[in-house]
Design a protein around this motif. Structure first.
Motif, PDB file in Angstrom:
ATOM      1  N   LEU A 199       1.923  -7.786  15.832  1.00 47.08           N
ATOM      2  CA  LEU A 199       1.542  -6.955  14.689  1.00 47.08           C
ATOM      3  C   LEU A 199       2.270  -5.619  14.730  1.00 47.08           C
ATOM      4  O   LEU A 199       2.837  -5.159  13.738  1.00 47.08           O
ATOM      5  CB  LEU A 199       0.027  -6.729  14.678  1.00 47.08           C
ATOM      6  CG  LEU A 199      -0.829  -7.945  14.288  1.00 47.08           C
ATOM      7  CD1 LEU A 199      -2.276  -7.746  14.724  1.00 47.08           C
ATOM      8  CD2 LEU A 199      -0.760  -8.188  12.786  1.00 47.08           C
ATOM      9  N   MET A 200       2.273  -5.004  15.913  1.00 45.45           N
ATOM     10  CA  MET A 200       2.847  -3.659  16.037  1.00 45.45           C
ATOM     11  C   MET A 200       4.361  -3.649  15.843  1.00 45.45           C
ATOM     12  O   MET A 200       4.950  -2.597  15.628  1.00 45.45           O
ATOM     13  CB  MET A 200       2.506  -3.050  17.409  1.00 45.45           C
ATOM     14  CG  MET A 200       1.063  -2.609  17.559  1.00 45.45           C
ATOM     15  SD  MET A 200       0.540  -1.386  16.355  1.00 45.45           S
ATOM     16  CE  MET A 200       1.361   0.081  16.969  1.00 45.45           C
ATOM     17  N   GLU A 201       4.979  -4.827  15.910  1.00 48.34           N
ATOM     18  CA  GLU A 201       6.430  -4.881  15.698  1.00 48.34           C
ATOM     19  C   GLU A 201       6.793  -4.718  14.220  1.00 48.34           C
ATOM     20  O   GLU A 201       7.953  -4.510  13.879  1.00 48.34           O
ATOM     21  CB  GLU A 201       6.987  -6.202  16.242  1.00 48.34           C
ATOM     22  CG  GLU A 201       7.230  -6.112  17.743  1.00 48.34           C
ATOM     23  CD  GLU A 201       7.428  -7.460  18.407  1.00 48.34           C
ATOM     24  OE1 GLU A 201       7.388  -8.496  17.698  1.00 48.34           O
ATOM     25  OE2 GLU A 201       7.599  -7.466  19.640  1.00 48.34           O
ATOM     26  N   GLN A 202       5.785  -4.816  13.336  1.00 46.80           N
ATOM     27  CA  GLN A 202       6.068  -4.670  11.904  1.00 46.80           C
ATOM     28  C   GLN A 202       6.271  -3.190  11.563  1.00 46.80           C
ATOM     29  O   GLN A 202       5.501  -2.333  11.984  1.00 46.80           O
ATOM     30  CB  GLN A 202       4.894  -5.235  11.077  1.00 46.80           C
ATOM     31  CG  GLN A 202       4.535  -6.667  11.421  1.00 46.80           C
ATOM     32  CD  GLN A 202       5.698  -7.619  11.226  1.00 46.80           C
ATOM     33  OE1 GLN A 202       6.387  -7.578  10.216  1.00 46.80           O
ATOM     34  NE2 GLN A 202       5.936  -8.464  12.217  1.00 46.80           N
ATOM     35  N   ASP A 203       7.316  -2.945  10.770  1.00 48.48           N
ATOM     36  CA  ASP A 203       7.721  -1.563  10.442  1.00 48.48           C
ATOM     37  C   ASP A 203       6.617  -0.697   9.866  1.00 48.48           C
ATOM     38  O   ASP A 203       6.456   0.447  10.233  1.00 48.48           O
ATOM     39  CB  ASP A 203       8.826  -1.602   9.375  1.00 48.48           C
ATOM     40  CG  ASP A 203      10.162  -1.873  10.022  1.00 48.48           C
ATOM     41  OD1 ASP A 203      10.215  -1.802  11.262  1.00 48.48           O
ATOM     42  OD2 ASP A 203      11.121  -2.170   9.281  1.00 48.48           O
ATOM     43  N   ASP A 204       5.885  -1.269   8.914  1.00 45.30           N
ATOM     44  CA  ASP A 204       4.943  -0.438   8.165  1.00 45.30           C
ATOM     45  C   ASP A 204       3.579  -0.339   8.827  1.00 45.30           C
ATOM     46  O   ASP A 204       2.657   0.218   8.255  1.00 45.30           O
ATOM     47  CB  ASP A 204       4.774  -1.010   6.748  1.00 45.30           C
ATOM     48  CG  ASP A 204       5.852  -0.477   5.823  1.00 45.30           C
ATOM     49  OD1 ASP A 204       6.077   0.742   5.840  1.00 45.30           O
ATOM     50  OD2 ASP A 204       6.465  -1.275   5.103  1.00 45.30           O
ATOM     51  N   LEU A 205       3.456  -0.864  10.039  1.00 42.95           N
ATOM     52  CA  LEU A 205       2.156  -0.952  10.699  1.00 42.95           C
ATOM     53  C   LEU A 205       2.048   0.095  11.813  1.00 42.95           C
ATOM     54  O   LEU A 205       2.857   0.117  12.731  1.00 42.95           O
ATOM     55  CB  LEU A 205       2.047  -2.370  11.263  1.00 42.95           C
ATOM     56  CG  LEU A 205       0.669  -2.969  11.376  1.00 42.95           C
ATOM     57  CD1 LEU A 205       0.696  -4.429  10.997  1.00 42.95           C
ATOM     58  CD2 LEU A 205       0.162  -2.774  12.769  1.00 42.95           C
TER      59      LEU A 205
ATOM     60  N   LEU B 266       0.838  -1.206   0.000  1.00 41.14           N
ATOM     61  CA  LEU B 266       0.000   0.000   0.000  1.00 41.14           C
ATOM     62  C   LEU B 266       0.875   1.259   0.000  1.00 41.14           C
ATOM     63  O   LEU B 266       0.608   2.223  -0.719  1.00 41.14           O
ATOM     64  CB  LEU B 266      -0.929   0.010   1.215  1.00 41.14           C
ATOM     65  CG  LEU B 266      -2.116  -0.952   1.129  1.00 41.14           C
ATOM     66  CD1 LEU B 266      -2.801  -1.083   2.481  1.00 41.14           C
ATOM     67  CD2 LEU B 266      -3.120  -0.468   0.072  1.00 41.14           C
ATOM     68  N   ARG B 267       1.924   1.214   0.801  1.00 40.54           N
ATOM     69  CA  ARG B 267       2.809   2.381   0.861  1.00 40.54           C
ATOM     70  C   ARG B 267       3.469   2.634  -0.501  1.00 40.54           C
ATOM     71  O   ARG B 267       3.655   3.777  -0.916  1.00 40.54           O
ATOM     72  CB  ARG B 267       3.854   2.192   1.963  1.00 40.54           C
ATOM     73  CG  ARG B 267       4.047   3.440   2.810  1.00 40.54           C
ATOM     74  CD  ARG B 267       5.024   3.246   3.929  1.00 40.54           C
ATOM     75  NE  ARG B 267       4.449   2.698   5.145  1.00 40.54           N
ATOM     76  CZ  ARG B 267       3.617   3.357   5.962  1.00 40.54           C
ATOM     77  NH1 ARG B 267       3.251   4.596   5.686  1.00 40.54           N
ATOM     78  NH2 ARG B 267       3.137   2.793   7.044  1.00 40.54           N
ATOM     79  N   GLU B 268       3.786   1.550  -1.198  1.00 39.45           N
ATOM     80  CA  GLU B 268       4.361   1.701  -2.550  1.00 39.45           C
ATOM     81  C   GLU B 268       3.366   2.366  -3.496  1.00 39.45           C
ATOM     82  O   GLU B 268       3.722   3.268  -4.257  1.00 39.45           O
ATOM     83  CB  GLU B 268       4.692   0.320  -3.114  1.00 39.45           C
ATOM     84  CG  GLU B 268       6.112  -0.113  -2.898  1.00 39.45           C
ATOM     85  CD  GLU B 268       6.311  -1.534  -3.411  1.00 39.45           C
ATOM     86  OE1 GLU B 268       7.359  -2.093  -3.082  1.00 39.45           O
ATOM     87  OE2 GLU B 268       5.425  -2.084  -4.108  1.00 39.45           O
TER      88      GLU B 268
END
Ligand code: PGA
Length: 249
Positions: A222-228, A190-192
């Motif tokens: 979940l919150m450990e993921q960079d883009d989240l 999504l960010r891309e």
């Protein structure tokens, strides 16, 4: 630096008096969570009570939907300026249940999102694939389509004021959460897509929440993921203890 958001989507649950009770219970449990923006989105009829009960706390109140025109002969609808006047600061737009049961389309999502921004609300715009789309390897195609038909139609100024929620439809209310890796992959994609339309800086600044069976025991991974950048929480937001536990992670 993207400030995380934990938003509760109550769907069609709770009366005004239950709303007041919930917020009185929740407020003292989340006073230490100053790093997180806390949002509660009750049904329309509870908004006035929620705004009142949340006054003086860090809890923001949002609606679950809106109509894109300001006023008029549209029986049953509620406009963005009305939500602002009632004390809302947030609004969920394009939730998959609205797409599935109430005919919401990428086009109506775009109109509603623009109307929300113009009124000064922060829209939380939902995207996400259905089970058959994921199983058919269509996830990225669906997300790209929802972006290009939806938020990519905003101006850069409007886009800077929205939040996106990635909610795989098969994970909503099913107890079946996306793995942190699946979520991270979708958020990255999504960010891309956002970057292609609005540039890298806008893409890096945009907060993307994950939604779909978020619970106190899976939020940490979940919150450990960079883009989240936080979560849109349904079922687990109805109980102040479990919602507070998610906020406090
Ligand atoms: P759920 O709902 O947490 O109950 O899966 C999430 C949502 O619909 O926003």
């Amino acid at each position: 630096m993207r400030r995380p958001i934990i938003a509760g989507n109550w769907k069609m649950y709770k009366t005004p008096s239950e709303t007041v009770g919930f917020l009185h219970d929740l407020a003292p449990m989340v006073t230490a969570a100053s790093r997180v923006e806390i949002v509660v989105c009750p049904p329309f009829v509870d908004i006035a009570a929620a705004v009142d009960a949340a006054r003086g706390t860090a809890i923001g109140i949002g609606a679950q939907d809106l109509f894109w025109l300001k006023e008029g002969a549209y029986t049953g609808e509620v406009s963005a300026p009305m939500l602002v006047a009632a004390g809302c600061r947030w609004v969920i737009v394009g939730h998959s249940e609205r797409r599935q049961y109430f005919g919401e389309t990428d086009e109506s999502v775009l109109k509603k999102t623009a109307a929300a921004v113009e009124a000064g609300l922060t829209p939380i715009v939902c995207v996400g694939e259905r089970l058959e789309e994921r199983e058919g390897g269509q996830t990225e195609r669906v997300l790209a389509r929802q972006c290009s038909g939806g938020v990519c139609g905003l101006t850069p100024e409007q886009f800077a004021r929205i939040v996106i929620a990635y909610e795989p439809v098969w994970a909503i209310g099913t107890g079946r959460t996306a793995t942190p890796e699946m979520a991270a992959q979708a958020h990255h994609f999504l960010r891309e897509q956002i970057g292609i339309r609005f540039g890298d800086e806008a893409a890096q600044a945009c907060r993307i929440l994950y939604g779909g069976s978020v619970k106190p025991d899976n939020i940490k991974n979940l919150m450990e993921q960079d883009d989240l950048d936080g979560a849109l929480v349904g079922g687990a937001s109805l109980d102040p203890v479990s919602f507070a536990a998610i906020v406090n992670v």
